[in-house]
Design an enzyme around this catalytic site. Structure first.
Site, PDB file in Angstrom:
ATOM      1  N   CYS A  85      59.782  47.768  16.184  1.00 23.91           N
ATOM      2  CA  CYS A  85      60.505  46.721  17.269  1.00 23.91           C
ATOM      3  C   CYS A  85      59.538  47.072  18.524  1.00 23.91           C
ATOM      4  O   CYS A  85      59.297  46.243  19.804  1.00 23.91           O
ATOM      5  CB  CYS A  85      61.860  46.924  17.722  1.00 23.91           C
ATOM      6  SG  CYS A  85      62.763  48.558  18.645  1.00 23.91           S
ATOM      7  N   GLY A  97      30.181  69.261  14.126  1.00 22.19           N
ATOM      8  CA  GLY A  97      30.577  70.183  14.666  1.00 22.19           C
ATOM      9  C   GLY A  97      30.026  71.907  14.311  1.00 22.19           C
ATOM     10  O   GLY A  97      29.330  72.467  14.817  1.00 22.19           O
ATOM     11  N   ILE A  98      31.218  72.417  13.569  1.00 27.24           N
ATOM     12  CA  ILE A  98      31.027  73.638  12.700  1.00 27.24           C
ATOM     13  C   ILE A  98      30.066  73.585  12.214  1.00 27.24           C
ATOM     14  O   ILE A  98      28.743  74.413  11.527  1.00 27.24           O
ATOM     15  CB  ILE A  98      32.319  73.708  12.246  1.00 27.24           C
ATOM     16  CG1 ILE A  98      33.905  73.568  13.166  1.00 27.24           C
ATOM     17  CG2 ILE A  98      32.211  75.530  11.216  1.00 27.24           C
ATOM     18  CD1 ILE A  98      34.808  73.488  11.933  1.00 27.24           C
ATOM     19  N   ALA A 139      42.049  65.391   3.126  1.00 29.98           N
ATOM     20  CA  ALA A 139      41.662  64.710   2.131  1.00 29.98           C
ATOM     21  C   ALA A 139      41.308  65.933   1.428  1.00 29.98           C
ATOM     22  O   ALA A 139      40.822  66.365  -0.072  1.00 29.98           O
ATOM     23  CB  ALA A 139      41.944  63.865   1.348  1.00 29.98           C
ATOM     24  N   ALA A 140      39.792  66.038   2.287  1.00 27.40           N
ATOM     25  CA  ALA A 140      38.840  66.543   1.443  1.00 27.40           C
ATOM     26  C   ALA A 140      38.992  67.986   1.221  1.00 27.40           C
ATOM     27  O   ALA A 140      38.296  68.607   0.569  1.00 27.40           O
ATOM     28  CB  ALA A 140      37.410  66.398   2.322  1.00 27.40           C
ATOM     29  N   LYS A 168      23.679  62.679   8.901  1.00 26.21           N
ATOM     30  CA  LYS A 168      23.607  63.872   8.986  1.00 26.21           C
ATOM     31  C   LYS A 168      23.074  65.475   8.338  1.00 26.21           C
ATOM     32  O   LYS A 168      22.531  66.247   8.803  1.00 26.21           O
ATOM     33  CB  LYS A 168      25.139  64.397   9.091  1.00 26.21           C
ATOM     34  CG  LYS A 168      25.439  64.367  10.390  1.00 26.21           C
ATOM     35  CD  LYS A 168      26.957  64.166  10.733  1.00 26.21           C
ATOM     36  CE  LYS A 168      27.452  64.048  12.237  1.00 26.21           C
ATOM     37  NZ  LYS A 168      29.154  64.242  12.054  1.00 26.21           N
ATOM     38  N   GLY A 186      30.118  69.336   5.102  1.00 28.80           N
ATOM     39  CA  GLY A 186      30.421  68.668   6.202  1.00 28.80           C
ATOM     40  C   GLY A 186      29.237  69.391   6.746  1.00 28.80           C
ATOM     41  O   GLY A 186      29.030  71.017   6.963  1.00 28.80           O
TER      42      GLY A 186
END
Length: 625
Positions: free
Chosen positions: A174, A27-28, A120-121, A72, A24
């Site tokens: 509904c 942000g972090i 999930a990751a 990224k 990842g």
């Protein structure tokens, strides 16, 4: 560099030998990568599938305007090397779920650091770290809150030791189709319309008026039902699927607009009982809209568009999305993404038009994006603090001081001891965790004569139990293969019911996921009917299938799943779409960092721990995951 200077020779030697995998770069991740290279880590691999969006630039400080649209991972690498040119960083613009990143890949690292934004990751990395026996440091932020959790196989709880509530809550169909009363109802309807027109059609997401509304009892809806039987006598429209209607019109924006916002509203008005105690909706016509004559299109996300502007944006988006859909081929479809400008503008315009019709306040594009993506505003300083804590816990692990590691929580306000950062002792593994225990097992309540093999595969194994490519064998002494991850091998089984394979009460299913090096035994518990018409219910072990009465009220181990998870009081719930991943459907997208972090669900044990850490109860404490 001050931290590096403070480290002893042994610690520096450990840093030089350490090989880090960072998953990842949002942000972090941006803060973490910068911290790693400044601390002295020199051998780093980075994985992120996402590209840079302009909305990332206010807090992901390794990125600049000229980087928008680029990877990224690649840009983060280039920017971090400016802090420490001696570092060796390898960037992968790829999904962590890729078979390239298998068990041998994970075994090549000293430690894994998660900077992810979806469950999930996280589940997948957790399982790969357990299989490889590599320590993991998990983290997350949501607004001003954050947490860091070190995880080590056999020593601490794994990420999945505590049961997590279903990620997605929904509103009664509904309410969405007939009687919206809140902006979020209109946003949900607009997203459903996107899928009906351009995406994967789901009958449960039909946007047409609902003639099975529970309020239409006795003779209340007779006129509407009679009209449907004859075609629509008022609007002259045959009741057919939204996709079929759109295709017939050639995706003509005017015709689609008038069907949705004029003719369907007339049809709703014919259900007179619905409007005895409600403000009735008003029909709109494409050529006679409030604000007509205002030809300029507001483009700022903070602007609230007029109805005419919404119609103009709607026309433009339908035209562009039609082109995008055509480019996908005959059976292609689009996937809604809040960071696709046309998809987002489509939902914004549609939601506001519907809101106007029902007398609901209109919202800006920014507000609708927050609702549509279940977004909590990201705080740059929160990310920076959590990234710093990750490095501190990592240094303890590398020094062989796992016993000194803590779960660290960043709170919104200081606790009784004037602390914002509160450390808590690490919990040991849960003995009956169906992921990290020595013999992982779980039980699933279901009706074998109503649940298909495809439901077992997609909703239970992949959707709820977080497998990626499961193989399932019936433990019947014959080794009957129910599901194979090899394409086409068991395709003929998909629409058959489990009972067709003699699966019944207490049948054991051996489920293997070779990508995750994970084996799970699923024990079937036959139930004719589940509460709330749920399709299935997953519980931790057999003893939890029939809890004692005094335990039933407080049990948190059983988690129901249903295509329609609704209550009569759902109006106060937030729709948790987890669109960063679409939980399991979009499992390949693991770190957009939500551009703004999605909130995830509170687990009772974590809440109790945070309350203790803060020195009292707090109604707005949430778990960051």
């Amino acid at each position: 560099m001050a931290l590096t200077a403070a480290l002893g020779s042994e610690q520096m030697d450990a840093l030089n030998k350490c090989k880090v995998l960072m998953v990842g770069a949002g942000g972090i991740g941006c803060e973490l990568l910068k911290n790693l290279v400044l601390t002295g880590f020199t051998d780093i691999e980075l994985i992120d599938l996402d590209t840079i969006d302009v909305s990332n630039l206010n807090r992901q400080f390794l990125f600049r305007k000229e980087h928008v649209g680029k990877s990224k991972a690649e840009v983060a690498k280039e920017s971090a090397l400016k802090f420490n040119p001696d570092a060796k960083i390898k960037a992968h613009h790829d999904s962590i779920f890729s078979s390239e990143f298998g068990l041998d890949f994970f075994k090549g690292f000293t430690i894994i650091l998660n900077a992810l934004d979806n469950r999930a990751a996280r589940n997948h990395v957790n399982r790969m770290c357990l299989a490889a026996d590599i320590p993991l440091v998990e983290s997350g932020t949501a607004g001003y809150l954050g947490q860091v959790n070190p995880i080590k196989k056999g020593v601490t709880e794994c990420y999945e030791c505590q049961p997590k509530p279903p990620a997605q809550k929904s509103f009664p169909g509904c309410t969405i189709r007939n009687t919206p009363s809140e902006p979020i109802h209109c946003v949900v309807w607009a997203k459903h319309l996107f899928n009906q027109l351009f995406g994967e059609e789901d009958p449960d997401e039909d946007v047409s008026p609902d003639t099975e509304d529970p309020e239409l009892t006795a003779d209340a809806g007779k006129a509407a039902l009679d009209a449907e039987a004859k075609k629509d006598a008022i609007g002259g429209i045959e009741r057919k699927s939204t996709r079929a209607w759109a295709v017939e019109t050639g995706y003509n924006a005017e015709k689609i607009f008038n069907k949705l916002f004029r003719d369907d509203i007339k049809y709703l008005l014919s259900m007179e009982t619905l409007w005895k105690e409600r403000r009735p909706p008003q029909c709109l016509d494409f050529h006679d809209l409030p604000g007509k004559g205002n030809q300029s299109l507001s483009v700022r996300s903070t602007d609230v568009w007029s109805v005419q502007e919404c119609a103009d944006h709607f026309s433009r988006c339908v035209s562009k999305l039609k082109q995008d859909l055509a480019g996908r081929g005959d059976n292609g479809m689009l996937v809604w993404d809040k960071d696709d400008h046309h998809a987002m503008d489509f939902v914004t315009s549609v939601a506001n038009i519907r809101a106007y019709i029902f007398g609901i306040s209109l919202k800006s594009g920014f507000e609708i994006k927050s609702m549509a993506g279940n977004i909590i505003p990201a705080i740059a300083t929160t990310n920076a603090i959590i990234a710093g804590v990750i490095v501190m816990e990592t240094l303890k692990i590398l020094a062989g001081k796992l016993d000194k590691c803590k779960q660290v929580y960043l709170n919104r306000v200081p606790n009784d001891r004037k602390r914002l950062l509160v450390p808590c002792a690490l919990d040991p593994p849960k003995p009956k965790c169906y992921v990290c225990s020595s013999k992982p097992e779980c039980s699933v309540r279901l009706n074998t004569s109503k649940v298909t093999v495809k439901t077992l595969q997609d909703k239970i194994l992949k959707g709820h139990l977080n497998m990626i490519a499961p193989d399932v064998e019936i433990d019947d002494g014959k080794g009957t293969i129910l599901i194979s991850s090899e394409e086409g091998e068991t395709e003929d089984n998909e629409e058959k019911f489990l009972s067709d394979f003699n699966v019944g009460n207490s049948t054991r299913l051996k489920c293997d996921d070779f990508l995750q090096n994970y084996t799970l035994v699923v024990i079937v518990v036959q139930e004719e009917k589940l509460e709330g018409d749920a399709e299935f219910e997953v519980v931790g072990d057999m003893s939890e299938c029939h809890p004692a009465e005094d335990e039933a009220a407080t049990s948190t181990n059983g988690v129901s799943s249903s295509a329609k998870q609704t209550t009569d009081e759902d109006d106060d719930l937030v729709v948790l779409d987890d669109l960063e991943i679409d939980d399991t459907k979009q499992a390949g997208v693991e770190n957009s960092e939500s551009r703004k972090r999605p909130a995830e669900d509170l687990e009772p044990p974590v809440m109790a721990k945070r309350r203790a850490a803060e020195g009292g109860d707090s109604e707005d404490v949430i778990e960051i995951s």
